[in-house]
Design a protein around this motif. Structure first.
Motif, mmCIF file in Angstrom:
data_model
loop_
_atom_site.group_PDB
_atom_site.id
_atom_site.type_symbol
_atom_site.label_atom_id
_atom_site.label_comp_id
_atom_site.label_asym_id
_atom_site.label_seq_id
_atom_site.Cartn_x
_atom_site.Cartn_y
_atom_site.Cartn_z
ATOM 1 N N LEU A 26 2.391 1.084 13.470
ATOM 2 C CA LEU A 26 1.315 0.748 12.547
ATOM 3 C C LEU A 26 0.642 -0.560 12.945
ATOM 4 N N ILE A 40 4.662 -2.379 2.559
ATOM 5 C CA ILE A 40 4.880 -1.490 3.703
ATOM 6 C C ILE A 40 6.004 -2.026 4.581
ATOM 7 N N TRP A 105 -1.421 4.266 14.333
ATOM 8 C CA TRP A 105 -2.012 4.369 12.995
ATOM 9 C C TRP A 105 -2.548 3.004 12.590
ATOM 10 N N ILE A 107 -3.771 0.726 9.465
ATOM 11 C CA ILE A 107 -3.582 0.661 8.020
ATOM 12 C C ILE A 107 -4.402 -0.493 7.462
ATOM 13 N N ILE A 128 -6.159 4.499 7.657
ATOM 14 C CA ILE A 128 -5.832 4.700 6.245
ATOM 15 C C ILE A 128 -6.266 3.489 5.434
ATOM 16 N N ILE A 204 1.454 6.912 3.812
ATOM 17 C CA ILE A 204 1.473 6.791 5.275
ATOM 18 C C ILE A 204 2.350 7.908 5.868
#
Length: 212
Positions: A26, A40, A105, A107, A128, A204
């Motif tokens: 991430l 997270i 990914w 975030i 995201i 996620i």
């Protein structure tokens, strides 16, 4: 199958839904205090989310999120948006950094910048965002104040895939928060944040299952 979420979070999430064989990498974007980043990172530490955070990027030199990253021994880098002439230039710098860390990914955990095709194109269906309303209601800034002014009785938060339109894109997970008669923007936002911290790690994992 064990159900992990109360009824005010939708969709319902089971333990099976959250199992990820390969750890996600991430890249976090944050602009402020970093409470969602912390949620997270803590979910990863508690082995609730199979992921790593190789890098946090923040755009505000005074952002408290950098201190939270240090507490988790996570590397952070400042990309001050004021030093870039165009949004696209900032996004390209973000892409270059994240690619160098093999991020898969992106975030946006309180990232107060509008993203461009440069970022979205580099990570298709892998960016995201979280927003403090039940989208598509109350997009944009001051979503909590918008909900209070509208007189609605329920608001909440939404985790979704980012798109070029602000606070749009496929919805991953939502949590409802009742509005109390004596709520102020501060009290309502505090209760919404509690739900944000619950659903962000869950969303996620769901995204990784749906968009491998």
């Amino acid at each position: 199958m064990e159900n992990l979420t109360p009824s005010f979070i939708s969709p319902q999430v089971s333990s099976e839904d959250l199992k990820l064989e390969t750890p996600l990498k991430l890249g976090i974007l944050a602009s402020g205090s970093g409470t969602n980043f912390e949620a997270i990172a803590d979910a990863i530490k508690q082995q609730e989310l199979n992921a790593k955070i190789p890098l946090l990027i923040y755009n505000n030199p005074q952002a408290k999120v950098q201190e939270k990253a240090a507490a988790f021994n996570i590397e952070s880098k400042l990309l001050n948006h004021r030093h870039f002439k165009r949004r696209e230039d900032l996004d390209q710098a973000i892409v270059d950094l994240f690619k160098s860390y093999n991020i898969n990914w992106v975030i946006m955990a309180g990232w107060m910048r509008i993203v461009t095709p440069v970022l979205l194109g580099a990570f298709p269906n892998h960016v995201i965002n979280i927003h403090p309303s039940l989208l598509p209601s109350f997009k944009g800034i001051k979503a909590v104040e918008q909900a209070l002014e509208a007189g609605v009785k329920i608001t909440g938060c939404t985790v979704h895939l980012a798109s070029l339109e602000v606070d749009s894109g496929p919805i991953l997970l939502q949590a409802a928060v009742p509005i109390l008669q004596d709520d102020t923007p501060e009290t309502l936002h505090a209760r919404i944040q509690i739900q944000e911290h619950k659903i962000f790690p869950l969303a996620i994992a769901l995204a990784a299952k749906k968009y491998p």
